[in-house]
Every structure is written in C-alpha cells, then in structure tokens.
Design an enzyme around this catalytic site. Structure first.
Site, PDB file in Angstrom:
ATOM      1  CG  HIS A 184      -2.003   1.334   1.427  1.00 36.82           C
ATOM      2  ND1 HIS A 184      -3.073   1.395   1.076  1.00 36.82           N
ATOM      3  CD2 HIS A 184      -1.916   2.643   1.693  1.00 36.82           C
ATOM      4  CE1 HIS A 184      -3.308   2.527   1.050  1.00 36.82           C
ATOM      5  NE2 HIS A 184      -2.856   2.958   1.905  1.00 36.82           N
ATOM      6  CD  GLU A 185       2.168   3.631   3.850  1.00 37.99           C
ATOM      7  OE1 GLU A 185       2.867   4.263   3.367  1.00 37.99           O
ATOM      8  OE2 GLU A 185       0.982   3.193   4.146  1.00 37.99           O
ATOM      9  CG  HIS A 188       0.822   6.596  -0.541  1.00 33.85           C
ATOM     10  ND1 HIS A 188      -0.431   7.031  -1.298  1.00 33.85           N
ATOM     11  CD2 HIS A 188       0.304   5.381   0.033  1.00 33.85           C
ATOM     12  CE1 HIS A 188      -1.213   6.552  -0.058  1.00 33.85           C
ATOM     13  NE2 HIS A 188      -1.403   6.134   0.387  1.00 33.85           N
ATOM     14  CD  GLU A 233      -4.679   5.898   1.999  1.00 35.95           C
ATOM     15  OE1 GLU A 233      -4.712   4.313   2.023  1.00 35.95           O
ATOM     16  OE2 GLU A 233      -3.509   6.686   1.668  1.00 35.95           O
TER      17      GLU A 233
END
Length: 337
Positions: A184-185, A188, A233
């Site tokens: 998930h990070e 970004h 997100e």
C-alpha cells in the site's frame, strides 16, 4: 492517503511528518492521521521476531506495470483537477522548501531503526519482494517505536523516499497483511502520491497561516484536497491487492484497523466485515442516508474502512484485475523460457 515542530503533513500519530498510510482519521488544519502495519510472531521462549518467507514462488510479478494500470478512476480524476488549479505548483514548491524537507527527514530517521539485509533482514525481504512485484525500486524502510498504530511514506525531492512503520502494529497483523501494508505504501510511490501528499498537506496548513488570502485559498482547496486524498487510498489498496493477490488479506487489514486487537484477531471474520459493508451501502442508499454518508466522509483523509473493503472486493472480481494478472503471468512465462 495522516507532526513535527512545524505543521504536520499527513500521518496517524501526532508528532510525525508523513504522507498517507492506511488509516482513516479526520483531517484538520493541524494535519491528518493514518495507519498501517508491522508483524511479529511469538517464539517458544516468549520473545518476538519478524518472520517472513524469503520468496513467494507462486506470486505473479508485474514486470511492465505502470501506475495507470491500477490507478483508481477517482484518483485520476481528482489528480487532474488539482493539477489544473492555477499557481498550485508554484505555491507548493515555495511551501516545501529545503529547510522544511530537512526537518522532516531528520525527524523521521533520527529516532528509527533502518531496515536492511543486516538489520531485520526478514522485514527487509518483505519490502524487496513487494517492490519487485510492483516493478518499483524499493525505498528505505524504518521501524519506529510508538504506541500509535501507524505507517507512512515520505518522498522528498532529490532524496530516496522511505517508509516508516510503527511497532504498535506488530501485535495486530499477520505476515501477509504486513506485506500488503508495505505494498500500500509502495503504491503511493508508484503513483507519485508522495510528492502530492506532502505538497497538499503543507499547502493547506501553510495557506491557513496567511492572513486574508491564505484563509480563502485553504477554504477553497480543502474539499478538493480531501477528495483527492481519499481517492488515492483506493488506488493504494489496489497496489496492496496486486502484491497480496488475495483480497481477503487486504480486507483483513482494513477490518483490523477498524476494530481489531491482538486478543481479538483470531475471531475476526473478513466475510462478516464485507457483509457489514454491504449493509452500510444499503442503509445509505436513501436520500437521508446519502446525506449522512457524505457528512461522515467529507473531512476524512481516508474513505471509511467498510467502503474500502467493499471497493477492493469489487476490484478483485473485475475483469481489469484479472487481465492484469493474466498479462503478468504471460510475461513471466515468456521470460522463464
């Protein structure tokens, strides 16, 4: 997609500069909050250590993956809107100056442990593997002692980006869930959210400090910035799914962030959480429910966890996701030959 002596960028804890992670806290003029993960398992003597498999041989690697291959439509739409705002780029560069960058950098790396082949090597391998699957150079990874569940990404111009993970999530997530959070990070970074997240938050906070014009700018940008942050997100949850390749893993992370604890972890049910998400959709489908739902989410940096769970479940069943897996599998097979 959360604070240091200067106004805090997005983070879950109140003293850490950061960008987005996995939480769903409310944004304000003093910053936002977010959450993510870390894992340890008990050993026979009661001590804890991070564990990971060195390699997931069955994982599909997306060797030609582009950010737009999995970027959420709302992320695309809201990014275009932000880029079209006159003067936004120049104002952001002015606010995110070299001194601010240095403070943010030193605040994070000065109180954390840098993960490497020789320091928490299993955790290092989880990050390397996730980055490989997403066709991305792995950032630096730090582990920081904190009672606040949190993980965040910091991208500073001219410097290698890094991810920080707090130890309080160690007790909460499994190994697969931890790697999904790292993915998930990485999402970004893959989508260049890092710069935009830092920029958006410092812009909002800085604009409020400028008399007259500043308040007007911040007020006019606030709703659009929040919409973009929430949309980002959704994109990064997709990145988590591309690495986990199991929607239940990502849904379990969201469920635990919503209401999990180490003592309850083995009783939590991802299918029941999805059913809860569907009941939320049904309850908010009428005009009154729609209004309440919008009021609930308007000042959030992250979409509600039940909505994120439903969204990632839907995408895991989509033809778009299946095509990505199939294309990556074909490329992998050709390269093996």
């Amino acid at each position: 997609m959360a604070s240091i002596p200067l106004p805090p960028p997005v983070a879950l804890s109140t003293h850490k500069p950061s960008l987005h992670g996995l939480g769903f806290k409310r944004l304000s003029s003093s910053g936002a909050r977010l959450a993510s993960s870390l894992l340890v398992l008990k050993t026979e003597n009661g001590r804890r250590r991070v564990r990971s498999s060195v390699c997931r041989a069955s994982a599909v690697v997306f060797r030609d993956l582009d950010a737009d291959d999995f970027r959420h439509p709302l992320d695309k739409q809201n990014t275009l809107i932000l880029r079209a705002i006159p003067g936004l780029n120049d104002l952001g560069k002015a606010l995110l100056g070299s001194v601010t960058e240095q403070i943010m950098l030193l605040e994070n790396i000065g109180t954390s442990v840098l993960v490497s082949k020789n320091q928490l090597p299993d955790l290092h391998q989880l990050m390397v593997e996730a980055a490989q699957i997403l066709n991305l150079e792995p950032p630096d990874l730090y582990v920081r002692q904190s009672p606040v569940p949190n993980a965040y990404t910091l991208a500073i111009s001219g410097k290698k980006p890094f991810v920080v993970v707090h130890t309080s999530l160690v007790e909460l997530l499994t190994q697969k869930e931890l790697q999904a959070v790292l993915a998930h990070e990485l999402g970004h970074l893959k989508c260049d959210h890092g710069v935009w997240l830092t920029f958006a938050n410092i812009l909002t906070l800085g604009a409020y400090s400028v008399p007259g014009l500043g308040g007007f700018i911040a007020q006019s940008l606030e709703d659009q910035l929040f919409r973009w942050l929430r949309a980002a997100e959704f994109t990064c949850d997709r990145a988590a799914l591309l690495v986990a390749q199991d929607s239940k893993v990502v849904i379990s992370v969201l469920m635990k962030l919503a209401g999990g604890s180490p003592s309850l972890a083995d009783q939590l049910n991802a299918d029941a959480f999805l059913e809860q998400a569907r009941s939320y959709d049904k309850a908010s489908s009428n005009p009154v429910g729609w209004y309440i739902r919008n009021a609930q989410t308007r000042q959030l940096s992250h979409p509600l966890p039940v909505l994120r769970a439903r969204e990632i479940d839907d995408w895991s069943r989509s033809q778009e996701y299946k095509d990505l897996l199939r294309r990556a599998g074909q490329i992998n097979n050709v390269q093996r030959v």
